[in-house]
Structure formats: C-alpha cells, structure tokens
Design a protein around this motif. Sequence first.
Motif, short mmCIF file in Angstrom:
data_model
loop_
_atom_site.label_atom_id
_atom_site.label_comp_id
_atom_site.label_asym_id
_atom_site.label_seq_id
_atom_site.Cartn_x
_atom_site.Cartn_y
_atom_site.Cartn_z
N GLU A 180 -30.82 -11.68 -86.04
CA GLU A 180 -30.96 -13.06 -85.06
C GLU A 180 -32.34 -13.70 -85.99
OE1 GLU A 180 -31.64 -9.67 -84.37
OE2 GLU A 180 -29.67 -9.40 -83.09
N ASP A 181 -32.41 -15.04 -85.34
CA ASP A 181 -33.57 -15.85 -85.86
C ASP A 181 -34.82 -15.52 -85.25
OD1 ASP A 181 -31.62 -17.01 -87.73
OD2 ASP A 181 -31.40 -18.59 -86.64
N GLU A 182 -34.54 -15.09 -84.07
CA GLU A 182 -35.92 -14.75 -83.51
C GLU A 182 -35.64 -13.90 -82.40
OE1 GLU A 182 -36.40 -18.52 -80.45
OE2 GLU A 182 -36.97 -19.05 -82.44
N GLY A 183 -36.59 -13.42 -81.71
CA GLY A 183 -36.54 -12.36 -80.92
C GLY A 183 -37.93 -11.61 -80.16
N ILE A 184 -37.92 -11.04 -79.03
CA ILE A 184 -38.89 -10.39 -78.40
C ILE A 184 -38.60 -8.83 -78.34
CG2 ILE A 184 -40.56 -10.30 -76.37
CD1 ILE A 184 -39.37 -13.33 -75.71
N ILE A 185 -39.90 -8.30 -78.73
CA ILE A 185 -40.07 -6.84 -78.61
C ILE A 185 -40.80 -6.39 -77.55
CG2 ILE A 185 -40.26 -4.56 -79.77
CD1 ILE A 185 -39.75 -6.16 -82.43
N ASN A 186 -40.48 -6.00 -76.45
CA ASN A 186 -41.18 -5.63 -75.35
C ASN A 186 -41.00 -4.10 -74.93
OD1 ASN A 186 -42.44 -5.20 -73.02
ND2 ASN A 186 -41.59 -7.02 -71.75
N ALA A 187 -41.87 -3.25 -75.84
CA ALA A 187 -41.71 -1.77 -75.87
C ALA A 187 -43.20 -1.01 -75.52
CB ALA A 187 -41.11 -1.29 -76.94
N ASN A 202 -43.82 4.63 -76.30
CA ASN A 202 -43.73 5.51 -75.21
C ASN A 202 -43.73 5.27 -73.93
OD1 ASN A 202 -45.31 7.64 -73.84
ND2 ASN A 202 -46.68 8.25 -75.54
N GLU A 203 -42.50 5.34 -73.52
CA GLU A 203 -42.40 4.63 -72.01
C GLU A 203 -43.16 5.33 -70.95
OE1 GLU A 203 -40.24 2.07 -71.46
OE2 GLU A 203 -39.27 2.17 -73.48
N ILE A 210 -46.11 -6.32 -76.37
CA ILE A 210 -45.21 -7.59 -76.57
C ILE A 210 -45.22 -7.97 -77.77
CG2 ILE A 210 -44.01 -9.61 -75.61
CD1 ILE A 210 -44.98 -8.72 -72.76
N THR A 211 -44.25 -8.25 -78.72
CA THR A 211 -44.33 -8.97 -80.07
C THR A 211 -43.12 -10.03 -80.04
OG1 THR A 211 -45.21 -6.99 -81.10
CG2 THR A 211 -44.37 -8.70 -82.57
N HIS A 212 -43.32 -11.12 -80.44
CA HIS A 212 -42.26 -12.28 -80.71
C HIS A 212 -42.16 -12.38 -82.40
CE1 HIS A 212 -43.13 -14.13 -76.62
NE2 HIS A 212 -44.03 -13.39 -76.47
N TYR A 213 -41.03 -12.25 -82.67
CA TYR A 213 -40.74 -12.53 -84.24
C TYR A 213 -39.79 -13.60 -84.39
CZ TYR A 213 -36.11 -9.85 -83.45
OH TYR A 213 -34.96 -9.61 -82.97
N THR A 231 -49.75 -9.15 -76.93
CA THR A 231 -50.65 -8.32 -76.79
C THR A 231 -51.26 -7.74 -78.12
OG1 THR A 231 -49.07 -6.43 -76.58
CG2 THR A 231 -49.38 -7.35 -74.69
N GLY A 232 -52.20 -6.66 -78.26
CA GLY A 232 -52.91 -6.21 -79.09
C GLY A 232 -52.98 -4.63 -79.28
N ARG A 233 -51.95 -4.07 -79.40
CA ARG A 233 -52.02 -2.63 -79.39
C ARG A 233 -52.36 -2.06 -80.79
NH1 ARG A 233 -53.64 -3.33 -74.65
NH2 ARG A 233 -52.00 -3.85 -72.93
N THR A 234 -52.79 -0.79 -80.87
CA THR A 234 -52.96 -0.20 -82.14
C THR A 234 -51.66 -0.12 -83.08
OG1 THR A 234 -54.77 0.93 -81.60
CG2 THR A 234 -53.80 1.76 -83.61
N HIS A 235 -51.31 -0.50 -84.41
CA HIS A 235 -50.30 -0.77 -84.99
C HIS A 235 -49.30 -1.30 -84.47
CE1 HIS A 235 -51.90 3.37 -87.31
NE2 HIS A 235 -52.89 2.25 -87.50
N GLN A 236 -49.48 -2.22 -83.38
CA GLN A 236 -48.41 -2.74 -82.63
C GLN A 236 -47.08 -3.18 -83.54
OE1 GLN A 236 -49.37 -5.37 -79.15
NE2 GLN A 236 -47.64 -6.74 -79.60
#
Length: 305
Positions: A180-187, A202-203, A210-213, A231-236
């Motif tokens: 994919e050219d772009e996407g969103i990781i929401n985990a 860790n659900e 949330i990371t947009h790439y 967002t800005g989590r450790t090692h996100q």
Amino acid sequence: MKQQFTVAAEDGGIRIDKYLSMCCEELSRSYLQKLLKEQEVLVNEKAVKSNYKVSPGEVVQLSLPEAVEPEIEAEEMDLDILYEDEDIILINKPKGMVVHPAAGHYSGTLVNGLMAHCRDSLSGINGVMRPGIVHRIDMDTTGVIIVCKNDMAHNSIAEQLKEHSITRKYYAVVHGVLKEDEGIINAPIGRHPVDRKKMSINEKNGREAITHYRVLERFKQFTYVECQLETGRTHQIRVHMASTGHPILGDQVYGPAKSSFRLNGQTLHAGVLGIVHPKSGAYMEFTAPLPEYFEDLLRKLRGAL
C-alpha cells in the motif's frame, strides 16, 4: 519505603524473586535479588533467600531504600541548534546520544549539554534529572527534539502533546516492500508481558497508539517511509512497523538481529516537528536534515536497484 503483599492461592509455589518481580514490575529481578541478599525482604517477618518458594497467605514485606538523585553536571557540547528563543530551544539530536540522565547514563546526555548552554533557563517541571524535557526520542533515533526553558512553555507544549496537535514526522527504512502507498496503524501499545525492557501491541493493558505511514520509495527488499505520529508512545513507530511484518532496518530489538549494512541501531529520523509557539501562538515547523549515514544508506539501496 515499605511495601507489603499477601500471597494469593494461585501464586503458591513461586520463587520469592519471581513473585516480587510480578508484584513490582518497575523493579528488575537482579535488583530484587540484591534486596533479598541484603535481607530487605521478609516473609512472615523472617528473612529468606531468593530460591524460597512462597505459600498462600504468607505476608511478604519489601523495604526499598530511599532513592538518591545524583548530581547532574553541566557539560560543554557542540549542540546542533535548529532554533532558540527565550522560551524554547530545538535541537537536532545525533545518533547515540541519550536525552536525559538515567541509570548508567549520568553524563554525555542532551540534558548535560543543555545545562551548560542554557545555564539556569530550563523548566523544572520534570525535576533535576530531566530539566526542560517535555518529550524524548530514543538514543539511536536522530532528529528534532524540543526543550522548554520555562514552566509556561513546558505546560503549553505538554498540553499540545496531550491533545495530539503537534506535527511529528519521522523517516525510516523498513524491511520488505510495502504494497500500500499509505496506511494507518491503530494498535494499543504497552509493556511487553515477558521482556519488561520492550514494548508490544497490548490490547488488554496498552494505551491508544496511532501511526500514519506513507511510502516514499521502494527498493528490492526495503521501503523508505514517512511515519507521522498521532500519539506518542514509547517505541511507537518501531513496535507498529514490526507488527505489520516490516520492522525498521537496524532495529535489533524489534527486528532481525543481523543486517547486511553496518548500522548502529534503527534507521529512524525525527525529521519534522511542528508546534504552536507557547507565547506568540504562531504555528512554527522545524526540519532536521537526514543524517549522513541515512543518506549514504539510501544511495546504496538506490544503487542496488
């Protein structure tokens, strides 16, 4: 400081050092074993060894010595300053530099250099170990970091981070070719259930992440991407990209242990940081150019096409 625990039925038969590491996740097992040796751990008011197995109903008492904060010294450094005024300073952090002092790193950190450069002009909200620090980037991640010179600026930037209104764009080379050219990781991301030094998806106990790439360039076995943090989590970014099967090149924690390139840690660069200035209210965006090692890697990957 004393802590007390009563052993539950399901925890019977567990070694005391393991039991304590389950109760006190923030303490390392080796540190707990040291406390056991020093008889700072009592079971039913008696000192025990680290191989002692607890029984249901036993009362475990743990005495923790008062933490003594070391004296942090100012160190003259050649800081790469992108912008500075009376409220904020933005630094292009090099690879291998730790942001603030912690166990094992009490000198050579960005804070040591800032203390020499800014003297007494650093916010005190995060205490003597992290003056001015409102966010951080990993030791082997390069790029833009903002530091606050007073509490007004610190509160403003902290609120922007909390509201996810700061622009933070990172650049990375990841394993594999993204389709994919772009996407969103929401985990959600939280502490790894087994390896406490790592983070993981860790659900159950994780915090929203949330990371947009976006794909910038594809190579034979790798992809050059831009990742924007919501967002800005450790090692996100490192955790999120690894979760898609595309870990960051050079990341030995979340990716392959070996690489065909000579790299010192992950190829991750904080390239863009955009904020609303704490005093003027104007939106300002700062850019840090890719470091030479990153540019060199891209040239090699392009040459292999």
